[in-house]
Design an enzyme around this catalytic site. Structure first.
Site, PDB file in Angstrom:
ATOM      1  N   GLU A   1     -11.487  -0.017   3.990  1.00 22.51           N
ATOM      2  CA  GLU A   1     -12.250   0.980   4.750  1.00 22.51           C
ATOM      3  C   GLU A   1     -13.744   0.719   4.539  1.00 22.51           C
ATOM      4  OE1 GLU A   1     -12.299   5.817   5.578  1.00 22.51           O
ATOM      5  OE2 GLU A   1     -11.150   5.020   3.895  1.00 22.51           O
TER       6      GLU A   1
ATOM      7  N   HIS B   1      -1.273   9.763   9.754  1.00 23.98           N
ATOM      8  CA  HIS B   1      -2.269   9.679   8.680  1.00 23.98           C
ATOM      9  C   HIS B   1      -3.232  10.857   8.794  1.00 23.98           C
ATOM     10  CE1 HIS B   1      -4.968   6.991   6.023  1.00 23.98           C
ATOM     11  NE2 HIS B   1      -5.667   8.095   6.239  1.00 23.98           N
TER      12      HIS B   1
END
Length: 452
Positions: A246, A91
């Site tokens: 997030e 990522h």
């Protein structure tokens, strides 16, 4: 001087999780020190031939150097240093990287990061072909020098930027194919895939050989959006990769909704969810239910310890109250594949970083308490992300496998995680590469010194 094509690396220590059981059983009488027992490091010698691992010989009292033909082949003396397979970075955001000086996030908040990227990419239109190419390749050069073998990067895809970004990605993917396997994921809001333009965009991602992905928000239409993107992925035989939860809001449960959608629509291709921060602030029963669904749906989770610690729970003039990371230990205990990755590098989302997965692992161990025992957590930056990327021949040390290796002078995890290990040796196809890092000054003409 020509590098040898056939040689031995002797007296090294490899984490036992990378050693096949048939080789480990050859060393049942291997006298291990208490430190080695705790760290699960396997003392051995490696024969390298024509770029492949030709033999792994246990370094026991019965199989010391007598089995290594020292009189005829060159030898690299590892001096008990740890060796691992090359890193895999699951990522990243290569397209955002290296813009901190011209678009800093001075308050350090998540909203400040969003505004910084929007200003740099959309308002000021800085992401030209040359700008993107040089910054993204700078990140690749850092990764390669540190020992990374494969990278997945998320690509911001506002309509005005897609053509340029995809062109740069394709060119870099081709140029670097013999050094770094490069994958791309679209980064858009999931609602975009509901439009006709979003369907055309999905075709472009498929043509690129990428993955469909985006940011999942807790909106009333979320289940509908997930159904749509799963349908598009099925039609094009693509995998999925989402940014989920997030934030520090316990009511944010997009990870759970992704897992439920995968199960509901019987989606069999690999799905990865990144961040998953809010899982750590939910009550135990809710979190455990989500983890069970994630396991059942075979969703992989990638934790971004550096960026999440940097952004989460940041309030002006107040010390953060939590570390911002997801429940990696609980996910791992449930059998979920958990990886650690770099995420952003020197941009508004994270003002630091150097695409060094040893740094990621080191800080991950300390932030997420992955030590004593270290067990097989080293797989979180090597073999696990390789599996989640579908790269079954990467992230391993095995006879017949390509000798893509990183050798450290550190002899134990304590030594490995206490110094930066900048003097590591990186082998690609059995050959030690130049690990000189690119100079930041190379990007000076792209960066505005001082703040706008």
């Amino acid at each position: 001087m020509t590098e040898p094509s056939h040689y031995w690396i002797i007296n090294t220590r490899i984490p036992s999780c990378f050693i096949e059981s048939t080789i480990r059983t050859q060393a049942v009488d291997l006298p291990l020190t208490p430190t080695l027992e705790r760290d699960r490091l396997f003392p051995c010698h490696l024969e390298i031939k024509n770029g492949l691992v030709a033999a792994i010989v246990p370094n026991s009292s019965d199989s010391l150097i007598s089995q290594v033909p020292t009189d005829s082949l060159p030898i690299i003396e590892a001096k008990q240093g740890i060796m691992i397979p090359c890193f895999v970075d699951l990522h990243t955001h290569l397209d955002k990287g290296q813009i901190w000086e011209r678009s800093p996030n001075l308050d350090g908040t998540f909203q400040g990061a969003l505004k910084g990227i929007y200003r740099d990419c959309t308002e000021n239109r800085k992401w030209s072909y040359e700008d993107l190419y040089r910054r993204m390749e700078f990140g690749l050069r850092c990764s390669y020098a540190h020992g990374t073998r494969a990278i997945r990067t998320h690509l911001d895809c506002p309509p005005h930027q897609v053509e340029t970004t995809f062109q740069v990605f394709k060119e870099l993917q081709e140029k670097w194919k013999d050094k770094i396997t490069l994958q791309a994921v679209s980064l858009v809001t999931l609602s975009y895939f509901e439009t006709k333009e979003g369907e055309i965009f999905a075709d472009a991602v498929a043509e690129l050989g990428g993955l469909l992905g985006g940011i999942a928000h807790m909106v009333p239409e979320l289940d509908y959006y997930l159904t749509r993107i799963i349908s598009l992925a099925k039609e094009r035989n693509l995998c999925l990769d989402f940014h989920t939860d997030e934030n520090s809001d316990p009511t944010s449960q997009t990870l759970r909704r992704v897992a439920e959608a995968v199960l509901q629509h019987d989606f069999s291709s690999q799905v990865v969810c990144g961040h998953c921060c809010s899982l750590a602030v939910q009550d135990e029963e809710t979190a455990n239910q989500t983890i069970a669904l994630v396991k059942q749906a075979n969703v992989g989770v990638v934790s971004l310890p550096m960026c999440n610690m940097y952004l989460q729970d940041r309030v002006a003039e107040r010390t953060p109250r939590w570390r911002g990371v997801t429940l990696v230990r609980e996910l791992d205990a449930a059998g979920v594949k958990v990886a650690l990755s770099s995420d952003n590098c020197r941009d508004p989302f994270y003002g630091f970083g150097d695409h060094d997965l040893l740094e990621v692992f080191t800080l991950g161990v300390k932030i997420e308490h992955l030590d004593t025992p270290y067990d097989n957590w080293i797989e979180s930056v090597t073999s696990r992300p390789a599996t989640l990327m579908g790269l079954l021949d990467v992230g391993k040390i095995a006879i017949g496998q390509t000798a893509d290796l990183v050798l450290f002078k550190a002899r134990s995890y304590s030594e490995l995680l206490s110094r930066h290990q900048r003097d590591r040796t990186v082998f690609r196809n059995g050959i030690a590469i130049d690990t000189t890092l690119p100079d930041y000054a190379e990007l000076d003409d792209l960066i505005f010194h001082g703040y706008e």
